[in-house]
Design a protein around this motif. Structure first.
Motif, PDB file in Angstrom:
ATOM      1  N   GLN A   6     -20.761-117.859  81.942  1.00 29.94           N
ATOM      2  CA  GLN A   6     -20.446-116.763  82.852  1.00 29.94           C
ATOM      3  C   GLN A   6     -18.975-116.812  83.264  1.00 29.94           C
ATOM      4  O   GLN A   6     -18.293-115.787  83.276  1.00 29.94           O
ATOM      5  CB  GLN A   6     -21.339-116.881  84.088  1.00 29.94           C
ATOM      6  CG  GLN A   6     -21.702-115.591  84.726  1.00 29.94           C
ATOM      7  CD  GLN A   6     -22.774-115.802  85.787  1.00 29.94           C
ATOM      8  OE1 GLN A   6     -22.995-116.910  86.278  1.00 29.94           O
ATOM      9  NE2 GLN A   6     -23.431-114.740  86.146  1.00 29.94           N
ATOM     10  N   PHE A   9     -16.777-115.973  80.264  1.00 29.25           N
ATOM     11  CA  PHE A   9     -16.850-114.530  80.049  1.00 29.25           C
ATOM     12  C   PHE A   9     -15.933-113.800  81.029  1.00 29.25           C
ATOM     13  O   PHE A   9     -15.104-112.975  80.641  1.00 29.25           O
ATOM     14  CB  PHE A   9     -18.307-114.081  80.245  1.00 29.25           C
ATOM     15  CG  PHE A   9     -18.584-112.677  79.825  1.00 29.25           C
ATOM     16  CD1 PHE A   9     -19.060-112.405  78.562  1.00 29.25           C
ATOM     17  CD2 PHE A   9     -18.395-111.618  80.694  1.00 29.25           C
ATOM     18  CE1 PHE A   9     -19.334-111.106  78.162  1.00 29.25           C
ATOM     19  CE2 PHE A   9     -18.663-110.325  80.315  1.00 29.25           C
ATOM     20  CZ  PHE A   9     -19.127-110.063  79.044  1.00 29.25           C
ATOM     21  N   LEU A  37     -15.994-105.919  77.108  1.00 31.75           N
ATOM     22  CA  LEU A  37     -17.220-106.680  77.394  1.00 31.75           C
ATOM     23  C   LEU A  37     -18.045-106.904  76.136  1.00 31.75           C
ATOM     24  O   LEU A  37     -18.525-108.018  75.881  1.00 31.75           O
ATOM     25  CB  LEU A  37     -18.055-105.966  78.461  1.00 31.75           C
ATOM     26  CG  LEU A  37     -17.449-105.933  79.860  1.00 31.75           C
ATOM     27  CD1 LEU A  37     -18.238-104.997  80.766  1.00 31.75           C
ATOM     28  CD2 LEU A  37     -17.364-107.322  80.459  1.00 31.75           C
ATOM     29  N   ASP A  38     -18.204-105.855  75.338  1.00 31.48           N
ATOM     30  CA  ASP A  38     -18.970-105.979  74.091  1.00 31.48           C
ATOM     31  C   ASP A  38     -18.316-106.963  73.123  1.00 31.48           C
ATOM     32  O   ASP A  38     -18.994-107.788  72.501  1.00 31.48           O
ATOM     33  CB  ASP A  38     -19.133-104.621  73.403  1.00 31.48           C
ATOM     34  CG  ASP A  38     -20.101-103.698  74.128  1.00 31.48           C
ATOM     35  OD1 ASP A  38     -20.831-104.165  75.025  1.00 31.48           O
ATOM     36  OD2 ASP A  38     -20.107-102.492  73.801  1.00 31.48           O
ATOM     37  N   GLU A  41     -18.663-110.573  74.482  1.00 31.41           N
ATOM     38  CA  GLU A  41     -20.054-111.018  74.371  1.00 31.41           C
ATOM     39  C   GLU A  41     -20.401-111.393  72.925  1.00 31.41           C
ATOM     40  O   GLU A  41     -21.024-112.424  72.668  1.00 31.41           O
ATOM     41  CB  GLU A  41     -21.013-109.940  74.861  1.00 31.41           C
ATOM     42  CG  GLU A  41     -22.462-110.357  74.757  1.00 31.41           C
ATOM     43  CD  GLU A  41     -23.439-109.283  75.186  1.00 31.41           C
ATOM     44  OE1 GLU A  41     -24.633-109.602  75.237  1.00 31.41           O
ATOM     45  OE2 GLU A  41     -23.018-108.145  75.454  1.00 31.41           O
ATOM     46  N   THR A  42     -19.981-110.571  71.986  1.00 36.07           N
ATOM     47  CA  THR A  42     -20.253-110.846  70.564  1.00 36.07           C
ATOM     48  C   THR A  42     -19.642-112.176  70.144  1.00 36.07           C
ATOM     49  O   THR A  42     -20.290-112.989  69.482  1.00 36.07           O
ATOM     50  CB  THR A  42     -19.709-109.700  69.685  1.00 36.07           C
ATOM     51  OG1 THR A  42     -20.383-108.499  70.043  1.00 36.07           O
ATOM     52  CG2 THR A  42     -19.903-109.989  68.206  1.00 36.07           C
ATOM     53  N   LEU A  44     -18.800-114.707  72.100  1.00 33.62           N
ATOM     54  CA  LEU A  44     -19.494-115.806  72.782  1.00 33.62           C
ATOM     55  C   LEU A  44     -20.793-116.144  72.065  1.00 33.62           C
ATOM     56  O   LEU A  44     -21.131-117.315  71.889  1.00 33.62           O
ATOM     57  CB  LEU A  44     -19.780-115.440  74.241  1.00 33.62           C
ATOM     58  CG  LEU A  44     -18.612-115.569  75.209  1.00 33.62           C
ATOM     59  CD1 LEU A  44     -18.961-114.947  76.553  1.00 33.62           C
ATOM     60  CD2 LEU A  44     -18.204-117.023  75.375  1.00 33.62           C
ATOM     61  N   ARG A  45     -21.520-115.122  71.626  1.00 31.78           N
ATOM     62  CA  ARG A  45     -22.784-115.352  70.906  1.00 31.78           C
ATOM     63  C   ARG A  45     -22.546-116.075  69.581  1.00 31.78           C
ATOM     64  O   ARG A  45     -23.415-116.793  69.097  1.00 31.78           O
ATOM     65  CB  ARG A  45     -23.505-114.035  70.652  1.00 31.78           C
ATOM     66  CG  ARG A  45     -24.093-113.432  71.898  1.00 31.78           C
ATOM     67  CD  ARG A  45     -24.856-112.156  71.585  1.00 31.78           C
ATOM     68  NE  ARG A  45     -25.300-111.493  72.784  1.00 31.78           N
ATOM     69  CZ  ARG A  45     -26.422-111.790  73.438  1.00 31.78           C
ATOM     70  NH1 ARG A  45     -27.203-112.747  72.999  1.00 31.78           N
ATOM     71  NH2 ARG A  45     -26.750-111.135  74.528  1.00 31.78           N
TER      72      ARG A  45
END
Length: 75
Positions: A6, A9, A37-38, A41-42, A44-45
């Motif tokens: 978190q 991010f 954000l997208d 997030e991608t 980080l995944r």
């Protein structure tokens, strides 16, 4: 010390947002936020955890997106 996802991010988003705002390349804030954000997030995944790598890649992706949008509007 291990940082939470978190926090990683949020920090990466803030770096990217501040850069785009300072350089005048932010554009529409809602579109920018969604895209950053997208992107973050991608990544980080996929396992990326370095703030600057996340923010720089998100910035580059957003600027490419804006360039593609302007080219399609110009056609």
């Amino acid at each position: 010390m291990s940082e939470t996802l978190q926090n990683t991010f949020a920090t990466s988003f803030e770096i990217a947002w501040d850069y785009l705002e300072a350089t005048g390349k932010l554009g529409n804030p809602d579109t920018a936020a969604r895209h950053l954000l997208d992107s973050i997030e991608t990544m980080l995944r996929r396992g990326e955890r370095r703030h600057l790598a996340l923010s720089n890649k998100a910035i580059a992706a957003y600027l490419r997106f804006r360039e593609e949008q302007s080219l399609s509007l110009a056609s």
